[in-house]
Design a protein around this motif. Structure first.
Motif, mmCIF file in Angstrom:
data_model
loop_
_atom_site.group_PDB
_atom_site.id
_atom_site.type_symbol
_atom_site.label_atom_id
_atom_site.label_comp_id
_atom_site.label_asym_id
_atom_site.label_seq_id
_atom_site.Cartn_x
_atom_site.Cartn_y
_atom_site.Cartn_z
ATOM 1 N N PHE A 234 -5.079 3.627 -2.634
ATOM 2 C CA PHE A 234 -4.293 4.921 -2.324
ATOM 3 C C PHE A 234 -3.102 4.951 -2.416
ATOM 4 N N GLU B 161 -11.126 -7.840 -1.859
ATOM 5 C CA GLU B 161 -10.362 -7.335 -0.786
ATOM 6 C C GLU B 161 -9.170 -6.790 -1.111
ATOM 7 N N LEU B 162 -9.112 -5.471 -0.774
ATOM 8 C CA LEU B 162 -7.685 -4.633 -1.093
ATOM 9 C C LEU B 162 -6.492 -4.975 -0.055
ATOM 10 N N TYR B 163 -5.427 -5.027 -0.474
ATOM 11 C CA TYR B 163 -4.200 -5.355 0.365
ATOM 12 C C TYR B 163 -3.035 -4.262 -0.162
ATOM 13 N N TRP B 164 -2.463 -3.605 0.720
ATOM 14 C CA TRP B 164 -1.588 -2.379 0.070
ATOM 15 C C TRP B 164 -0.150 -2.979 0.798
ATOM 16 N N ALA C 279 -9.532 7.032 2.262
ATOM 17 C CA ALA C 279 -9.232 5.812 1.627
ATOM 18 C C ALA C 279 -8.246 5.225 2.382
ATOM 19 N N TYR D 298 13.137 7.202 6.055
ATOM 20 C CA TYR D 298 12.966 5.569 6.495
ATOM 21 C C TYR D 298 12.717 4.812 5.074
ATOM 22 N N ALA E 178 10.928 12.498 7.271
ATOM 23 C CA ALA E 178 11.167 11.501 8.199
ATOM 24 C C ALA E 178 10.600 10.202 7.467
ATOM 25 N N LYS E 179 9.555 10.312 6.852
ATOM 26 C CA LYS E 179 8.902 9.217 6.246
ATOM 27 C C LYS E 179 9.975 8.891 4.958
ATOM 28 N N GLY F 74 -10.780 1.842 -4.031
ATOM 29 C CA GLY F 74 -10.149 2.384 -2.725
ATOM 30 C C GLY F 74 -8.745 2.359 -2.733
ATOM 31 N N ASP G 34 4.542 -5.792 1.461
ATOM 32 C CA ASP G 34 4.762 -6.757 2.610
ATOM 33 C C ASP G 34 3.154 -7.241 2.829
ATOM 34 N N ARG G 35 2.489 -6.905 1.842
ATOM 35 C CA ARG G 35 1.107 -7.721 2.153
ATOM 36 C C ARG G 35 0.935 -8.622 1.016
ATOM 37 N N GLN H 112 3.939 17.957 11.133
ATOM 38 C CA GLN H 112 3.786 17.711 9.500
ATOM 39 C C GLN H 112 2.535 18.397 9.179
ATOM 40 N N TYR I 75 -9.110 1.515 4.406
ATOM 41 C CA TYR I 75 -8.046 0.486 4.631
ATOM 42 C C TYR I 75 -7.707 0.039 5.576
ATOM 43 N N TYR J 87 8.350 0.873 -3.634
ATOM 44 C CA TYR J 87 8.075 -0.624 -3.194
ATOM 45 C C TYR J 87 7.340 -1.392 -4.225
ATOM 46 N N ARG K 122 -8.295 -7.811 9.768
ATOM 47 C CA ARG K 122 -7.750 -9.146 9.094
ATOM 48 C C ARG K 122 -6.453 -9.665 9.902
ATOM 49 N N GLN L 140 -5.612 14.372 -2.767
ATOM 50 C CA GLN L 140 -5.459 14.471 -1.439
ATOM 51 C C GLN L 140 -4.566 15.492 -0.955
ATOM 52 N N TYR M 210 -7.262 11.144 5.617
ATOM 53 C CA TYR M 210 -7.071 10.534 4.167
ATOM 54 C C TYR M 210 -8.044 9.242 4.288
ATOM 55 N N ARG N 34 6.874 -5.212 10.405
ATOM 56 C CA ARG N 34 8.371 -5.313 10.584
ATOM 57 C C ARG N 34 8.955 -5.846 11.790
ATOM 58 N N PHE O 231 8.233 8.501 12.958
ATOM 59 C CA PHE O 231 7.342 9.270 12.275
ATOM 60 C C PHE O 231 5.863 8.460 12.511
ATOM 61 N N GLY P 199 14.145 9.800 14.321
ATOM 62 C CA GLY P 199 13.557 9.772 12.764
ATOM 63 C C GLY P 199 12.377 8.916 13.144
ATOM 64 N N TYR Q 60 7.083 14.363 3.297
ATOM 65 C CA TYR Q 60 7.272 14.193 4.862
ATOM 66 C C TYR Q 60 8.909 13.489 4.884
ATOM 67 N N TRP R 284 -1.590 16.768 -2.408
ATOM 68 C CA TRP R 284 -0.221 16.444 -2.483
ATOM 69 C C TRP R 284 0.249 16.615 -3.987
#
Lengths: 217, 217
Positions: free
Chosen positions: B189, B199-202, A79, B83, B79-80, B187, B205-206, A67, A83, B34, A90, B67, A77, A206, A189, A187, B77, B69
């Motif tokens: 991204f 606090e950051l959650y990304w 940021a 998925y 494969a990503k 922060g 699923d968080r 990639q 994270y 998402y 956590r 970044q 990356y 997951r 990655f 698949g 990407y 992109w």
């Protein structure tokens, strides 16, 4: 035919019933932070759902390189990296799992992965996997170092020298290479990844969904 | 002072109790797959935990560009991306939420984000957010098109023209720009993201973990 506790031997039908337990493939890379909590809890979680785990060590390096990445995305990356370090802390706290940010990241998981491939038929292999993750992410040890790897083998009750020698066998190297190539074909990655029933699931978060699917099969 | 149902007016203490409800900031980008299931379920989930949602539209484009992109990572990407399309389908099925893979991806969320900023003080703003996500990810409509956006406004009971005009105000443009700059400072991204208590959650699923923290505050 395997002996049972009461002295009977299993019938072929009983053997088939045992092997018919639903299966989940657990694909992991020793450098991967999120694979650590998965490795520590997957057997317990899978047992609760009556699912059998197939352990599949592989290498993310060649996949990342394809990639265009020459380092972990968490380093490339910043940021995302900042994270991840907070998030994994956590997550481990939530599981009451020991965690220490390693002083070097990522550490090569090549030696540990070869040793895991070499030990793939052994009953203590899952213990070895968990011990390698602990060495990297709790004890902050360089798992790419042969003396550290020897210590990990000793910790799971094995004599280090013959296993370190086997890890250098061409056959073992080739099996790990084949495993990584299979990961790409599937698949995969990132790590941890799970394959159930031809379906790919990515990420420690997951595991429940992947087990759910396996249990329902 | 706001009137209560029984005719009394609220005291300042009662107002303070209301505003003291724990808060969670929900950062979302209209192009983000998402973010769609999160937008549809966040108010119900937050209500169950007694948490107030602050809606924060922002743009991922400038963050991705910084970044290196020039497209969604799901396109860069493959494969990503493959998925993600399967994963989001499974996730929406799990929530019994309608889902259709859009025929164009990513669609610019700029106009929808500006309209959301313009409508930020309105009681129907969360309905507008959900309607834009449905337009993009269920009805497969080009949400960057003014006539589509007008239809979305109409669907939530609003006259389109004045809101489309407001979305072109420099003030609105500047507020959205400021919001994206604040996201970078926090922060952030990717999307969806949540901020609770610094606090950051990304990730969709968080959400549970972020609400858990907010409720415990």
């Amino acid at each position: 035919m395997a002996p049972l506790r009461d002295g009977r031997t299993t019938t072929s039908e009983e053997m088939a019933a045992t092997t018919r337990r639903p299966r989940l493939e657990f694909w992991f890379e020793y450098a991967s932070t999120y694979s650590y909590p998965t490795a520590q809890r997957i057997e317990r979680c899978a047992d609760e759902r009556g699912v059998e785990v197939t352990w599949r060590p592989f290498l993310l390096g060649p996949i990342f390189a394809s990639q265009g990445w020459n380092d972990s995305p968490f380093n490339l990356y910043p940021a995302k990296g900042a994270y991840m370090w907070r998030d994994i802390e956590r997550i481990c706290a939530g599981y009451e799992l020991a965690w220490r940010k390693p002083s070097a990241f990522p550490r090569s998981g090549l030696l540990a992965a070869r040793l895991t491939v070499a030990a793939s038929g052994e009953s203590w292999m899952p213990d070895l996997v968990r011990a390698f993750y602990r060495a990297n992410f709790v004890e902050d040890l360089d798992i790419s170092d042969e003396s550290v790897a020897g210590g990990v083998l000793a910790a799971v009750g094995q004599t280090a020298a013959p296993w370190l020698a086997r890890a250098r066998d061409d056959d073992v190297k080739q099996r790990l290479r084949g495993q990584t190539e299979r990961a790409i074909r599937l698949g995969i990655f990132g790590a941890p990844s799970f394959i159930v029933d031809g379906e790919l699931y990515w990420g420690n978060d997951r595991l429940a969904a992947a087990l759910e699917r396996a249990a329902a099969a």
